[in-house]
Design an enzyme around this catalytic site. Sequence first.
Site, PDB file in Angstrom:
ATOM      1  N   ASP A 157      64.062  60.780  -0.617  1.00  0.00           N
ATOM      2  CA  ASP A 157      65.430  60.485  -0.186  1.00  0.00           C
ATOM      3  C   ASP A 157      65.513  59.308   0.793  1.00  0.00           C
ATOM      4  OD1 ASP A 157      66.347  62.564  -1.671  1.00  0.00           O
ATOM      5  OD2 ASP A 157      66.747  63.916   0.021  1.00  0.00           O
TER       6      ASP A 157
ATOM      7  N   LYS B  93      73.536  63.245   4.542  1.00  0.00           N
ATOM      8  CA  LYS B  93      74.076  63.077   3.176  1.00  0.00           C
ATOM      9  C   LYS B  93      74.383  64.450   2.601  1.00  0.00           C
ATOM     10  CE  LYS B  93      70.178  64.620   0.920  1.00  0.00           C
ATOM     11  NZ  LYS B  93      70.096  65.937   0.276  1.00  0.00           N
TER      12      LYS B  93
END
Length: 291
Positions: A136, A10
């Site tokens: 995350d 990401k």
Amino acid sequence: MALRVAAPAKVNLTLGVLGRRPDGYHEVRSVMQAVSLADRLLFEPARDGALLLEGGSGDAPPVETNLVLRAARALAEAGGTATGARIRLEKRIPVGAGLGGGSSDAAATILALNRLWGLEMPLPDLTRIAAQLGSDVPFFLSQGTALAEGRGERLTFLPAAPVLWLALVKPSASLPTPRVYAEYARSRPAPQDDVTPRMLDALATGSVEDVARCLRNDLQSAAIALCPEIDNVLSLMMESGAVAAQVSGSGSACFALCRSRERAGAVASAAARRGWWAAVARTTGLPMEMR
Ligand code: C5P
């Protein structure tokens, strides 16, 4: 049966740090975006009930392997299963880079073993397990584009972002996330205005220039203070034709937002010539099974 899955990296298009929380974490507001660079994992049931992890290239570091095994153990415990698994991890996402590789491997492990073991645990239960492994990890259960709040685990999924071409570059030094947050807290930067609402508008227009204008990472100064080489990476990205460049997450990797795949390739090649790890990636939507 064997399951082969990709665990994507990401980037944080925005990362606003809003303040310190009583639990020691920081309150954040971030637009997270999954990209096409991905680790590869292979899962097979283990007859003897053991949980085994093999690093494909032999370079998977302890923190990554721990997170994969911790994810497997947490799921086995929550699902009450004694079936084991043999897991093979092939790393492509650099470690200590702010690209979420370890978190993504953990999320991929939760999703794959939920299927392999026939647990059929629903997403909210998987999300609770994921959040305990790292801030995350929940994002990677669903991927795509999301607004992350709280310590990063509270998610609002957004419409698919336009395809954006990126060059990802990591300087030689890695940065552990806790060190970067500690440096941020020590330096007490002045509060910034929140660009995240403007980023949401920019993503809706789909223009690279609009997205570029709204990039922001409140951890960037702290990351540069700990790893000054980041400044050289960002300069090289702009000199070689990026529309904008920014540190991803807590670094040390940076991403260059580019007008085309070719331009992203040129930025990555220029970085590789300097001896840095570099890759071209594009933004990606939700994985097939979630659509
Ligand atoms: O959640 P995760 O284990 O990835 O966080 C690693 C470290 O990063 C935390 O222990 C904390 O020091 C810092 N952190 C933070 N605020 C966040 C996320 C992480 O201070 N929102």
